[in-house]
Motif scaffolding. Structure first.
Motif, PDB file in Angstrom:
ATOM      1  N   UNK A  49       0.821  -1.200   0.000  1.00 27.49           N
ATOM      2  CA  UNK A  49       0.000   0.000   0.000  1.00 27.49           C
ATOM      3  C   UNK A  49       0.857   1.254   0.000  1.00 27.49           C
ATOM      4  N   UNK A  50       2.163   1.097   0.184  1.00 26.21           N
ATOM      5  CA  UNK A  50       3.039   2.258   0.176  1.00 26.21           C
ATOM      6  C   UNK A  50       3.395   2.625  -1.247  1.00 26.21           C
ATOM      7  N   UNK A  51       3.642   3.911  -1.438  1.00 28.12           N
ATOM      8  CA  UNK A  51       3.994   4.368  -2.784  1.00 28.12           C
ATOM      9  C   UNK A  51       5.452   4.052  -3.081  1.00 28.12           C
ATOM     10  N   UNK A  52       5.782   3.765  -4.339  1.00 26.48           N
ATOM     11  CA  UNK A  52       7.174   3.460  -4.673  1.00 26.48           C
ATOM     12  C   UNK A  52       8.057   4.689  -4.517  1.00 26.48           C
ATOM     13  N   UNK A  53       9.311   4.434  -4.179  1.00 26.47           N
ATOM     14  CA  UNK A  53      10.269   5.530  -4.039  1.00 26.47           C
ATOM     15  C   UNK A  53      10.706   5.961  -5.425  1.00 26.47           C
ATOM     16  N   UNK A  54      10.501   7.214  -5.719  1.00 21.76           N
ATOM     17  CA  UNK A  54      10.849   7.736  -7.032  1.00 21.76           C
ATOM     18  C   UNK A  54      11.587   9.052  -6.878  1.00 21.76           C
ATOM     19  N   UNK A  55      12.071   9.557  -7.989  1.00 22.69           N
ATOM     20  CA  UNK A  55      12.681  10.870  -7.988  1.00 22.69           C
ATOM     21  C   UNK A  55      14.111  10.829  -8.470  1.00 22.69           C
ATOM     22  N   UNK A  56      14.622  11.977  -8.888  1.00 25.24           N
ATOM     23  CA  UNK A  56      15.982  12.033  -9.413  1.00 25.24           C
ATOM     24  C   UNK A  56      17.042  11.831  -8.339  1.00 25.24           C
ATOM     25  N   UNK A  57      16.688  12.003  -7.066  1.00 26.11           N
ATOM     26  CA  UNK A  57      17.672  11.868  -6.006  1.00 26.11           C
ATOM     27  C   UNK A  57      17.815  10.432  -5.521  1.00 26.11           C
ATOM     28  N   UNK A  58      16.961   9.533  -5.990  1.00 25.50           N
ATOM     29  CA  UNK A  58      16.993   8.154  -5.514  1.00 25.50           C
ATOM     30  C   UNK A  58      18.310   7.486  -5.916  1.00 25.50           C
ATOM     31  N   UNK A  59      18.904   6.769  -4.974  1.00 23.64           N
ATOM     32  CA  UNK A  59      20.141   6.049  -5.205  1.00 23.64           C
ATOM     33  C   UNK A  59      19.835   4.563  -5.135  1.00 23.64           C
ATOM     34  N   UNK A  60      20.294   3.788  -6.110  1.00 28.69           N
ATOM     35  CA  UNK A  60      20.024   2.359  -6.158  1.00 28.69           C
ATOM     36  C   UNK A  60      21.316   1.584  -5.930  1.00 28.69           C
ATOM     37  N   UNK A  61      21.264   0.667  -4.960  1.00 24.80           N
ATOM     38  CA  UNK A  61      22.380  -0.238  -4.699  1.00 24.80           C
ATOM     39  C   UNK A  61      21.906  -1.628  -5.111  1.00 24.80           C
ATOM     40  N   UNK A  62      22.609  -2.230  -6.077  1.00 24.78           N
ATOM     41  CA  UNK A  62      22.207  -3.523  -6.609  1.00 24.78           C
ATOM     42  C   UNK A  62      23.261  -4.567  -6.270  1.00 24.78           C
ATOM     43  N   UNK A  63      22.788  -5.741  -5.817  1.00 26.20           N
ATOM     44  CA  UNK A  63      23.680  -6.864  -5.509  1.00 26.20           C
ATOM     45  C   UNK A  63      23.222  -8.031  -6.362  1.00 26.20           C
ATOM     46  N   UNK A  64      24.126  -8.534  -7.242  1.00 28.19           N
ATOM     47  CA  UNK A  64      23.731  -9.667  -8.078  1.00 28.19           C
ATOM     48  C   UNK A  64      24.045 -10.985  -7.376  1.00 28.19           C
ATOM     49  N   UNK A  66      26.298 -13.143  -7.833  1.00 21.13           N
ATOM     50  CA  UNK A  66      27.719 -13.429  -7.587  1.00 21.13           C
ATOM     51  C   UNK A  66      28.272 -12.582  -6.447  1.00 21.13           C
ATOM     52  N   UNK A  67      27.471 -11.682  -5.893  1.00 13.72           N
ATOM     53  CA  UNK A  67      27.916 -10.821  -4.805  1.00 13.72           C
ATOM     54  C   UNK A  67      28.521  -9.516  -5.267  1.00 13.72           C
ATOM     55  N   UNK A  68      28.425  -9.204  -6.580  1.00 10.14           N
ATOM     56  CA  UNK A  68      28.933  -7.932  -7.087  1.00 10.14           C
ATOM     57  C   UNK A  68      27.983  -6.815  -6.691  1.00 10.14           C
ATOM     58  N   UNK A  69      28.551  -5.694  -6.230  1.00 17.09           N
ATOM     59  CA  UNK A  69      27.757  -4.566  -5.753  1.00 17.09           C
ATOM     60  C   UNK A  69      27.883  -3.428  -6.750  1.00 17.09           C
ATOM     61  N   UNK A  70      26.746  -2.809  -7.078  1.00 19.35           N
ATOM     62  CA  UNK A  70      26.735  -1.660  -7.981  1.00 19.35           C
ATOM     63  C   UNK A  70      25.951  -0.538  -7.339  1.00 19.35           C
ATOM     64  N   UNK A  71      26.503   0.666  -7.427  1.00 21.51           N
ATOM     65  CA  UNK A  71      25.821   1.872  -6.969  1.00 21.51           C
ATOM     66  C   UNK A  71      25.450   2.669  -8.203  1.00 21.51           C
ATOM     67  N   UNK A  72      24.168   2.718  -8.508  1.00 16.78           N
ATOM     68  CA  UNK A  72      23.673   3.403  -9.719  1.00 16.78           C
ATOM     69  C   UNK A  72      24.404   2.907 -10.966  1.00 16.78           C
ATOM     70  N   UNK A  73      24.485   1.611 -11.146  1.00 12.61           N
ATOM     71  CA  UNK A  73      25.081   0.938 -12.303  1.00 12.61           C
ATOM     72  C   UNK A  73      26.604   1.055 -12.361  1.00 12.61           C
ATOM     73  N   UNK A  74      27.245   1.531 -11.308  1.00 11.74           N
ATOM     74  CA  UNK A  74      28.702   1.607 -11.237  1.00 11.74           C
ATOM     75  C   UNK A  74      29.187   0.559 -10.244  1.00 11.74           C
ATOM     76  N   UNK A  75      30.050  -0.347 -10.709  1.00 10.74           N
ATOM     77  CA  UNK A  75      30.555  -1.414  -9.845  1.00 10.74           C
ATOM     78  C   UNK A  75      31.437  -0.828  -8.751  1.00 10.74           C
ATOM     79  N   UNK A  76      31.187  -1.262  -7.502  1.00 12.31           N
ATOM     80  CA  UNK A  76      31.959  -0.791  -6.355  1.00 12.31           C
ATOM     81  C   UNK A  76      32.212  -1.964  -5.414  1.00 12.31           C
ATOM     82  N   UNK A  77      33.222  -1.798  -4.565  1.00 14.43           N
ATOM     83  CA  UNK A  77      33.428  -2.745  -3.474  1.00 14.43           C
ATOM     84  C   UNK A  77      32.656  -2.226  -2.261  1.00 14.43           C
TER      85      UNK A  77
END
Length: 133
Positions: A49-64, A66-77
């Motif tokens: 029931x909560x609204x999705x987080x949107x906006x240009x300031x949103x930061x996405x951290x993705x973990x695939x 294999x355990x690789x971490x990406x911050x806004x599509x940039x691979x980081x440790x």
């Protein structure tokens, strides 16, 4: 004869209390047994029931998976993630963070990411899930 025609104005509730206690025990045992055998799939979520987080300031951290971490599509440790999140917090203190994890990702990697996000001081954190089919 007056003793036989006397009406009773009290109810014996002892058998009713015994029944309620037995039902309560059965309920507790069944609930405990059900919780231990529940199989969960964390990446899936129910309807929200909560609204999705949107906006240009949103930061996405993705973990695939294999355990690789990406911050806004940039691979980081994990160390680079901490420093970059601190610089983002300095420039945009109210930016929301969304952590996206693959269903095959080890739980420890997600916990390391959440710890880094928490240390950076972010309070608006979301975990991305798929809607239940």
């Amino acid at each position: 004869m007056d003793a036989d025609n006397k009406s009773y104005d009290d109810i014996n509730v002892t058998p009713m209390v015994d029944l309620y206690l037995v039902l309560l025990l059965i309920f507790i045992i069944m609930t405990t047994a059900g919780v231990q055998g529940v199989k969960v799939n964390l990446p899936r979520g129910g309807p929200s029931t909560s609204k999705p987080i949107e906006g240009p300031k949103m930061q996405a951290v993705t973990v695939d998976n294999q355990g690789n971490i990406k911050l806004n599509a940039t691979a980081v440790t994990i160390d680079e993630l901490s420093s970059k999140l601190e610089s983002i917090k300095a420039s945009m203190p109210d930016a929301p963070i969304v952590v996206r994890g693959d269903s095959g990702t080890q739980y420890q990697t997600i916990m390391d990411v959440l710890t880094a996000v928490g240390r950076a001081g972010f309070t608006n954190i979301g975990l991305a899930t798929q809607a239940k089919k």
